[in-house]
Design a protein around this motif. Sequence first.
Motif, short mmCIF file in Angstrom:
data_model
loop_
_atom_site.label_atom_id
_atom_site.label_comp_id
_atom_site.label_asym_id
_atom_site.label_seq_id
_atom_site.Cartn_x
_atom_site.Cartn_y
_atom_site.Cartn_z
N LEU A 193 -12.31 -6.71 4.42
CA LEU A 193 -13.68 -7.22 4.32
C LEU A 193 -13.77 -8.47 3.45
CD1 LEU A 193 -15.67 -3.87 4.02
CD2 LEU A 193 -15.59 -5.42 5.99
N ALA A 194 -12.89 -8.56 2.47
CA ALA A 194 -12.87 -9.73 1.59
C ALA A 194 -12.08 -10.88 2.20
CB ALA A 194 -12.28 -9.35 0.24
N GLY A 195 -11.46 -10.64 3.36
CA GLY A 195 -10.70 -11.69 4.03
C GLY A 195 -9.32 -11.94 3.43
N ARG A 196 -8.81 -10.98 2.66
CA ARG A 196 -7.50 -11.14 2.05
C ARG A 196 -6.41 -10.58 2.98
NH1 ARG A 196 -10.63 -9.38 -2.60
NH2 ARG A 196 -10.11 -7.22 -2.10
N HIS A 197 -5.29 -11.23 3.04
CA HIS A 197 -4.09 -10.74 3.72
C HIS A 197 -4.31 -10.40 5.20
CE1 HIS A 197 -2.91 -10.28 -0.44
NE2 HIS A 197 -3.78 -9.32 -0.62
N ALA A 198 -5.03 -11.22 5.94
CA ALA A 198 -5.43 -10.90 7.31
C ALA A 198 -4.24 -10.51 8.20
CB ALA A 198 -6.20 -12.06 7.93
N GLN A 199 -3.20 -11.33 8.25
CA GLN A 199 -2.06 -11.04 9.13
C GLN A 199 -1.33 -9.78 8.68
OE1 GLN A 199 -1.19 -12.23 12.09
NE2 GLN A 199 0.39 -10.67 12.11
N ALA A 200 -1.12 -9.65 7.38
CA ALA A 200 -0.43 -8.47 6.86
C ALA A 200 -1.24 -7.20 7.14
CB ALA A 200 -0.17 -8.63 5.37
N ILE A 201 -2.56 -7.29 7.06
CA ILE A 201 -3.40 -6.12 7.33
C ILE A 201 -3.31 -5.74 8.80
CG2 ILE A 201 -5.81 -5.36 7.51
CD1 ILE A 201 -6.28 -6.72 4.80
N VAL B 179 -9.33 -1.59 3.71
CA VAL B 179 -10.65 -2.01 4.20
C VAL B 179 -11.27 -3.01 3.25
CG1 VAL B 179 -13.00 -1.19 4.62
CG2 VAL B 179 -11.06 0.08 5.54
N GLU B 180 -11.18 -2.74 1.96
CA GLU B 180 -11.73 -3.67 0.96
C GLU B 180 -11.08 -5.05 1.09
OE1 GLU B 180 -11.30 -3.98 -3.75
OE2 GLU B 180 -12.29 -2.13 -3.08
N ASP B 181 -9.76 -5.07 1.24
CA ASP B 181 -9.06 -6.35 1.41
C ASP B 181 -9.47 -7.03 2.71
OD1 ASP B 181 -7.73 -6.02 -0.98
OD2 ASP B 181 -5.84 -5.37 -0.08
N TYR C 40 0.84 -1.19 0.00
CA TYR C 40 0.00 0.00 0.00
C TYR C 40 0.88 1.24 0.00
CZ TYR C 40 -3.83 -3.04 1.57
OH TYR C 40 -4.76 -4.02 1.68
N ASP C 41 0.46 2.27 -0.72
CA ASP C 41 1.17 3.55 -0.69
C ASP C 41 0.61 4.35 0.47
OD1 ASP C 41 2.46 5.91 -1.05
OD2 ASP C 41 1.55 6.38 -2.99
N THR C 42 1.25 4.28 1.62
CA THR C 42 0.72 4.91 2.83
C THR C 42 0.88 6.42 2.83
OG1 THR C 42 2.79 4.49 4.00
CG2 THR C 42 1.05 2.83 4.22
N TYR D 159 -5.18 4.77 0.63
CA TYR D 159 -4.77 3.37 0.81
C TYR D 159 -5.67 2.68 1.84
CZ TYR D 159 -2.43 3.44 5.40
OH TYR D 159 -2.15 3.49 6.75
N VAL D 160 -6.25 3.47 2.73
CA VAL D 160 -7.12 2.90 3.76
C VAL D 160 -8.31 2.21 3.11
CG1 VAL D 160 -8.59 3.44 5.73
CG2 VAL D 160 -6.37 4.54 5.51
#
Length: 113
Positions: free
Chosen positions: A91-99, A87-89, A75-77, A82-83
């Motif tokens: 909610l979709a259950g993608r990249h849980a630990q990284a998020i 959030v989209e990721d 993400y480009d913070t 980027y937020v």
Amino acid sequence: MQTIRSIHLQKNLGDVLKAADLEAVVVMNRDQPRAVMMSAEEFIRLKTAAGEAVPKEVRRSRPTLHQSPADPLAYDTRDPDYVLQLVEDALAGRHAQAIRSEVQAALRRWGMR
């Protein structure tokens, strides 16, 4: 909202710019409001909310992001949008630990942890 006299603007420009990142700063000249300084993000938000075009000089170019092992989300913070992707990721259950790690880093950066 902060106010500053125009005569003090040049001497305190760095402080005024920092303040403008948080809220608008009114520049007074002879006890009259002369200008309002605000962050570029706030200016973009206001122009967008008003349905007006954002001048190209104010728009940020969006860099192409490349994933790396150190930052799997890439993400480009520097861009608050980027937020939305985060959030989209989430909610979709993608990249849980990284998020979770990204959220913790953002909270530390913003002084919230």
